[in-house]
Design an enzyme around this catalytic site. Structure first.
Site, PDB file in Angstrom:
ATOM      1  N   LYS A 173       0.662  -0.960   0.185  1.00 15.66           N
ATOM      2  CA  LYS A 173      -0.118   0.124   0.238  1.00 15.66           C
ATOM      3  C   LYS A 173       0.966   1.581  -0.112  1.00 15.66           C
ATOM      4  O   LYS A 173       2.161   0.833   0.479  1.00 15.66           O
ATOM      5  CB  LYS A 173      -1.328  -0.310   1.605  1.00 15.66           C
ATOM      6  N   HIS A 203      -2.288  -4.919   4.874  1.00 15.49           N
ATOM      7  CA  HIS A 203      -1.836  -6.130   5.893  1.00 15.49           C
ATOM      8  C   HIS A 203      -2.972  -6.722   7.215  1.00 15.49           C
ATOM      9  O   HIS A 203      -2.590  -7.494   8.412  1.00 15.49           O
ATOM     10  CB  HIS A 203      -0.508  -5.921   7.198  1.00 15.49           C
ATOM     11  N   LYS A 207      -4.078 -10.648  10.182  1.00 15.81           N
ATOM     12  CA  LYS A 207      -4.353 -10.478  11.339  1.00 15.81           C
ATOM     13  C   LYS A 207      -5.119 -11.521  12.155  1.00 15.81           C
ATOM     14  O   LYS A 207      -6.034 -11.960  11.111  1.00 15.81           O
ATOM     15  CB  LYS A 207      -4.921  -8.732  12.725  1.00 15.81           C
ATOM     16  N   GLU A 241      -5.802   4.750  17.566  1.00 17.35           N
ATOM     17  CA  GLU A 241      -3.822   4.146  17.627  1.00 17.35           C
ATOM     18  C   GLU A 241      -4.145   5.418  18.385  1.00 17.35           C
ATOM     19  O   GLU A 241      -4.232   6.885  18.401  1.00 17.35           O
ATOM     20  CB  GLU A 241      -3.063   4.659  16.651  1.00 17.35           C
ATOM     21  N   ASP A 260      -5.403   6.199   5.089  1.00 15.60           N
ATOM     22  CA  ASP A 260      -4.171   5.869   5.210  1.00 15.60           C
ATOM     23  C   ASP A 260      -4.666   4.523   6.345  1.00 15.60           C
ATOM     24  O   ASP A 260      -4.158   3.016   5.962  1.00 15.60           O
ATOM     25  CB  ASP A 260      -3.602   6.112   5.957  1.00 15.60           C
ATOM     26  N   HIS A 265      -7.907  -1.651   5.096  1.00 15.64           N
ATOM     27  CA  HIS A 265      -7.694  -2.092   6.424  1.00 15.64           C
ATOM     28  C   HIS A 265      -9.242  -1.700   6.619  1.00 15.64           C
ATOM     29  O   HIS A 265     -10.110  -2.884   7.028  1.00 15.64           O
ATOM     30  CB  HIS A 265      -6.879  -1.317   6.876  1.00 15.64           C
ATOM     31  N   LYS A 366      -5.360   9.129  14.692  1.00 15.00           N
ATOM     32  CA  LYS A 366      -4.409   8.847  15.576  1.00 15.00           C
ATOM     33  C   LYS A 366      -3.914  10.247  16.513  1.00 15.00           C
ATOM     34  O   LYS A 366      -4.850  10.609  16.451  1.00 15.00           O
ATOM     35  CB  LYS A 366      -2.780   9.819  14.566  1.00 15.00           C
TER      36      LYS A 366
HETATM   37  P1  NDP Z   1      11.801   3.585   2.582  1.00 14.07           P
HETATM   38  O1  NDP Z   1      11.881   4.889   2.140  1.00 14.07           O
HETATM   39  O2  NDP Z   1      12.136   3.508   4.192  1.00 14.07           O
HETATM   40  O3  NDP Z   1      12.625   2.544   2.074  1.00 14.07           O
HETATM   41  C1  NDP Z   1      12.107   2.543   0.132  1.00 14.07           C
HETATM   42  C2  NDP Z   1      13.264   2.187  -0.872  1.00 14.07           C
HETATM   43  O4  NDP Z   1      13.504   1.931  -1.747  1.00 14.07           O
HETATM   44  C3  NDP Z   1      14.859   2.150   0.114  1.00 14.07           C
HETATM   45  O5  NDP Z   1      15.470   0.442   0.112  1.00 14.07           O
HETATM   46  C4  NDP Z   1      14.686   2.407  -0.957  1.00 14.07           C
HETATM   47  O6  NDP Z   1      16.586   2.491  -1.311  1.00 14.07           O
HETATM   48  C5  NDP Z   1      14.646   1.996  -2.027  1.00 14.07           C
HETATM   49  N1  NDP Z   1      14.565   2.581  -3.378  1.00 14.07           N
HETATM   50  C6  NDP Z   1      13.295   3.605  -3.421  1.00 14.07           C
HETATM   51  N2  NDP Z   1      14.036   4.531  -4.641  1.00 14.07           N
HETATM   52  C7  NDP Z   1      14.802   3.868  -5.243  1.00 14.07           C
HETATM   53  C8  NDP Z   1      15.546   3.652  -6.524  1.00 14.07           C
HETATM   54  N3  NDP Z   1      15.208   4.493  -7.525  1.00 14.07           N
HETATM   55  N4  NDP Z   1      15.808   2.717  -7.021  1.00 14.07           N
HETATM   56  C9  NDP Z   1      16.245   1.871  -6.261  1.00 14.07           C
HETATM   57  N5  NDP Z   1      16.146   1.792  -4.927  1.00 14.07           N
HETATM   58  C10 NDP Z   1      14.723   2.884  -4.295  1.00 14.07           C
HETATM   59  O7  NDP Z   1      10.081   3.043   2.536  1.00 14.07           O
HETATM   60  P2  NDP Z   1       9.377   1.742   3.406  1.00 14.07           P
HETATM   61  O8  NDP Z   1       9.993   0.649   3.305  1.00 14.07           O
HETATM   62  O9  NDP Z   1       8.574   2.644   4.616  1.00 14.07           O
HETATM   63  O10 NDP Z   1       7.724   1.164   2.540  1.00 14.07           O
HETATM   64  C11 NDP Z   1       7.592   0.907   1.555  1.00 14.07           C
HETATM   65  C12 NDP Z   1       6.657   0.814   0.612  1.00 14.07           C
HETATM   66  O11 NDP Z   1       5.960  -0.222   1.856  1.00 14.07           O
HETATM   67  C13 NDP Z   1       5.889   1.854   0.692  1.00 14.07           C
HETATM   68  O12 NDP Z   1       4.396   2.036  -0.607  1.00 14.07           O
HETATM   69  C14 NDP Z   1       4.942   2.408   1.900  1.00 14.07           C
HETATM   70  O13 NDP Z   1       4.113   2.991   1.572  1.00 14.07           O
HETATM   71  C15 NDP Z   1       4.829   0.362   2.283  1.00 14.07           C
HETATM   72  N6  NDP Z   1       4.204   0.373   3.703  1.00 14.07           N
HETATM   73  C16 NDP Z   1       5.663   1.250   4.786  1.00 14.07           C
HETATM   74  C17 NDP Z   1       5.673   0.148   5.880  1.00 14.07           C
HETATM   75  C18 NDP Z   1       6.278   0.854   7.017  1.00 14.07           C
HETATM   76  O14 NDP Z   1       5.896   0.653   8.141  1.00 14.07           O
HETATM   77  N7  NDP Z   1       7.776   1.754   7.019  1.00 14.07           N
HETATM   78  C19 NDP Z   1       3.308   0.019   6.351  1.00 14.07           C
HETATM   79  C20 NDP Z   1       3.213  -0.429   5.130  1.00 14.07           C
HETATM   80  C21 NDP Z   1       3.398  -0.357   4.077  1.00 14.07           C
HETATM   81  P3  NDP Z   1      17.477   3.202  -0.720  1.00 14.07           P
HETATM   82  O15 NDP Z   1      17.141   3.490   0.701  1.00 14.07           O
HETATM   83  O16 NDP Z   1      18.520   3.154  -0.952  1.00 14.07           O
HETATM   84  O17 NDP Z   1      16.783   5.329  -0.944  1.00 14.07           O
HETATM   85  C1  BG6 Z   2      -0.474   1.290   8.765  1.00 17.92           C
HETATM   86  C2  BG6 Z   2      -0.892   2.723   8.139  1.00 17.92           C
HETATM   87  O1  BG6 Z   2      -1.091   0.850   7.021  1.00 17.92           O
HETATM   88  O2  BG6 Z   2      -1.804   1.045   9.134  1.00 17.92           O
HETATM   89  C3  BG6 Z   2      -0.145   3.820   9.873  1.00 17.92           C
HETATM   90  O3  BG6 Z   2       0.219   3.403   7.377  1.00 17.92           O
HETATM   91  C4  BG6 Z   2      -0.812   2.391  10.897  1.00 17.92           C
HETATM   92  O4  BG6 Z   2      -0.652   5.043  10.154  1.00 17.92           O
HETATM   93  C5  BG6 Z   2      -1.092   1.447  10.824  1.00 17.92           C
HETATM   94  O5  BG6 Z   2      -0.449   3.238  11.523  1.00 17.92           O
HETATM   95  C6  BG6 Z   2      -1.124   0.703  11.745  1.00 17.92           C
HETATM   96  O6  BG6 Z   2      -1.786  -0.865  11.857  1.00 17.92           O
HETATM   97  P1  BG6 Z   2      -1.873  -1.858  12.863  1.00 17.92           P
HETATM   98  O7  BG6 Z   2      -1.622  -3.275  12.365  1.00 17.92           O
HETATM   99  O8  BG6 Z   2      -0.710  -1.643  13.679  1.00 17.92           O
HETATM  100  O9  BG6 Z   2      -3.060  -1.438  13.466  1.00 17.92           O
END
Ligand code: NDP
Ligand code: BG6
Length: 655
Positions: A173, A203, A207, A241, A260, A265, A366
């Site tokens: 997402k 996700h 659950k 939250e 979000d 969800h 939140k």
């Molecule tokens: P981050 O920004 O932490 O990580 C993104 C990753 O993608 C990094 O490894 C980055 O590499 C890589 N990246 C981005 N652009 C490029 C590029 N052009 N070429 C190569 N690598 C690239 O994001 P998240 O991990 O937090 O999130 C990823 C996805 O998951 C998103 O869509 C987010 O919405 C979703 N998501 C995240 C959650 C979370 O809790 N984090 C929860 C639910 C969904 P580098 O670090 O080298 O820039």
């Molecule tokens: C994520 C949202 O999808 O779900 C967050 O991007 C949120 O903002 C989270 O905090 C909540 O997940 P959970 O499992 O902690 O209820």
């Protein structure tokens, strides 16, 4: 391809101790492997799967991102991170070593075709080494803007044409930012993949308590005959939250809680709760029923949006530990004038045969007072004619409550006769607790999703039509909110949310059911020493109410119908001439004297700040006093010093 294993079977394989079924062999490629998602959620999920014996020997993970890691330094980074983010009590070094030895890294940018050629080479080498049968699972742990780019480059690198084994992608997402962008994203991805190759993650569907909604509905005959507009008054979904935006201000400010949480969800949970029975648990049978119920959701026009939705944004306040926290507009990467909503409450309808006219209320936010996801199914009230002539004033409706998290269980609330010679009733409950019935699961939800994807079971994943239908319902709300600014912020961090959300329910003669627990009540000085029977009775009787600064709570001279306990905020107490009598704050209570004596209110009370109160209405107040004389004694003590209320005045009223 082997026959997909139903997700219900998959869950049981590990938890019930029956023979464990390993997932199918594959090489799993994570795009964005150096990001937050990988370390916080994916890695612990792989580790949990390994600990539960659900990963096959024929398995390897390849990480790809921009960062300059080697396989060795990537393994080192992951070895540090797993210790921080593992959800298991004890660390199993042997299992981690097994998993870590299967981690590989290749550096590259998503727009660099040479990086994909290197990836193809590494994957085919690992495929032979681990005998993964040509199966490759691509995990897009990246922003959605690059899904198309990555897919195109995978095609150019020859992944699509390699004949052996299956190829699947998991897509994270947010799946679009609105209806047009979701449609565009679907089209983009469908240029490269067929629908059965695409696994869109939500996700919440991982659950246990969410999966149990359909297991509960369709494995028990007791409730299904009641599950319709003839018996159900309304349904409410709350996802509260306590955390703020947790360093994700830039992402969140483009999103807001409607995108979000609600559109994905919460709509998924709603679909499970309200869909028709599927013909089987086969993926398409379940997804078809979800699709039908989402399609039946009423799409609001602008006036409907104005009448049926509330948004909020938190201002400065306090976190769960009581320490000050900034308002949303002061969070890192959030613009100082942001109008993004961090809270939403929405009233929806499903216009189908089963649900026509049954309101469905959703709220999420939140920085609320506690973390808790709950679904309340409220049945219609029974006729109270039988109780005429008794002390019973009104009948409370029955409520079936799904506790999704952190409390996990199912509760049925009903009324029982209070012991004694006269006919009086009290709300009581029957509860099933996961922690008591099952060995607690250490899963974070991603395990079952990854496992099912490896097995080709798409039941728990969203489909093109499901995503677009959900956006169709959310879109008019987004449009009206965008064009009509709201007065934000309108609730303080750590409180029960904006007052308007409570009014949304009150207008319909209904109320949000806040799930209280003993710990919350024991923080109120009056209940510090309350015994468990009194606490259990108060948990059912107290209802949360919210006031904004300057709101009138009690007017001198009115007849009292409830007393209030202050959970958050301050109130000013004045006499008829406006003379200040007192300022009351957290832990204090007021409004009890008029209930004790039935005399009119002897003071006026106004909110000085955002206030959260527990209200106890007169009939519950009397019942509690009758059953718990020690509570009456504590109240009398205070009433005596505050207002000179004597025991005689109280007892004459009781008679
Ligand atoms: P981050 O920004 O932490 O990580 C993104 C990753 O993608 C990094 O490894 C980055 O590499 C890589 N990246 C981005 N652009 C490029 C590029 N052009 N070429 C190569 N690598 C690239 O994001 P998240 O991990 O937090 O999130 C990823 C996805 O998951 C998103 O869509 C987010 O919405 C979703 N998501 C995240 C959650 C979370 O809790 N984090 C929860 C639910 C969904 P580098 O670090 O080298 O820039
Ligand atoms: C994520 C949202 O999808 O779900 C967050 O991007 C949120 O903002 C989270 O905090 C909540 O997940 P959970 O499992 O902690 O209820």
């Amino acid at each position: 391809m082997t026959q997909p294993i139903s997700f219900l079977n998959a869950g049981r394989a590990s938890s019930a101790g029956s023979a464990q079924v390993c997932a199918e062999p594959c090489v799993l490629v994570i795009f964005g492997a150096s990001g937050d998602l990988t370390k916080r959620l994916l890695l612990p999920a792989f580790y949990n799967l390994a600990c539960d014996g659900l990963l096959p020997e024929q398995f390897a993970i390849v990480g790809l991102a921009m960062d300059e890691f080697t396989t060795e330094s990537f393994r080192e980074k992951m070895s540090n991170e797993i210790k921080q983010f593992s959800t298991r009590k004890e660390f199993n070094a042997k299992t981690w070593d097994w998993l870590c030895s299967r981690l590989y890294y290749t550096q590259g940018k998503f727009d660099d075709i040479a990086a994909f050629a290197r990836l193809a080479e590494l994957v085919s080498k690992l495929d032979i080494q681990y005998q993964a049968r040509g199966n490759v699972l691509f995990y897009m742990a990246t922003p959605p803007s690059v899904f198309g780019l990555i897919s195109g480059n995978l095609e150019k690198a020859g992944f699509k044409t390699s004949s052996a084994g299956w190829k699947r992608i998991i897509v994270e997402k947010p799946f679009g930012n609105d209806l047009p962008s979701a449609i565009a994203l679907n089209r983009e991805i469908l240029k490269y993949w067929t629908e059965d190759q695409i696994y869109r993650i939500d996700h919440y569907l991982g659950k246990e308590t969410v999966q149990n909604i359909i297991a509960f509905r369709f494995s028990n005959g007791m409730f299904e005959p009641l599950w319709n507009r003839n018996f159900i008054d309304h349904i409410q979904f709350s996802v509260a939250e306590a955390v703020g935006v947790e360093g994700r201000g830039a992402y969140y400010d483009r999103s807001g809680v409607l995108r979000d949480m609600l559109q994905n969800h919460m709509f998924q949970m709603l679909a499970y709760l309200c869909m028709e029975p599927p013909s089987s648990f086969a993926p398409e049978a379940v997804r078809n029923e979800k699709s039908k119920v989402l399609e039946a959701m009423r799409i609001m026009d602008a006036s409907g949006v104005r009448a049926n939705t509330v948004r909020g944004q938190y201002g400065p306040g306090r976190g769960p530990d009581g320490k000050p926290v900034p308002g949303y507009r002061e969070e890192p990467s959030v613009p100082a004038q942001s109008t993004t909503e961090t809270f939403a409450a929405v009233k929806l309808f499903i216009d189908n045969w089963r649900w026509l006219g049954v309101p469905i209320y959703l709220r999420s936010g939140k920085r609320l007072w506690k973390r808790g996801t709950e679904i309340v199914v409220q049945l219609k009230s029974p006729p109270d004619v039988v109780f005429r002539g008794t002390t019973v004033e009104s009948l409370e409706p029955n409520r079936l409550i799904f506790h999704i998290q952190p409390d996990q269980g199912i509760e049925l609330r009903f009324q029982a006769k209070t012991p004694g010679p006269s006919m009086s009733l009290q709300n009581v409950n029957m509860r099933f607790d996961y922690s008591q019935a099952f060995t607690a699961s250490r899963a974070i939800g991603y395990e079952v999703l990854i496992y099912n994807c490896m097995n080709g079971d798409a039941t728990l994943f969203s489909r093109t039509d499901l995503v677009e239908t959900a956006w169709r319902v959310a879109q008019p709300i987004l449009d009206v909110w965008k064009n009509e600014p709201a007065d934000l912020p309108n609730y303080a961090a750590g409180t029960w949310g904006p007052k308007a959300a409570f009014e949304l329910m009150e207008r319909d003669g209904r109320k949000w059911i806040e799930i209280l627990n003993r710990e919350t009540l024991q923080k109120v000085p009056l209940f510090e020493t309350a015994d468990s029977v009194l606490l259990a009775s108060l948990i059912m009787a107290l209802k949360p109410v919210v006031f904004q600064p300057d709101d009138l709570v009690i007017r001198q001279g009115e007849i009292g119908r409830e007393m209030y306990l202050i959970s958050r905020g301050k109130v000013d107490v004045t006499d008829g001439s406006g003379k200040a009598l007192a300022t009351l704050g957290e832990g204090d209570f007021f409004g009890e004297a008029s209930l004790l004596t039935s005399a009119p209110r002897n003071a006026t009370v106004r909110a000085q700040s955002y206030c959260d109160f527990f209200a106890l209405d007169k009939s519950d107040f009397k019942r509690v006093l009758r059953d718990h004389p020690q509570f009456l004694e504590s109240l009398m003590e205070i009433a005596r010093t505050r207002y000179n209320v004597s025991a005689e005045e109280v007892s004459s009223e009781e008679d």
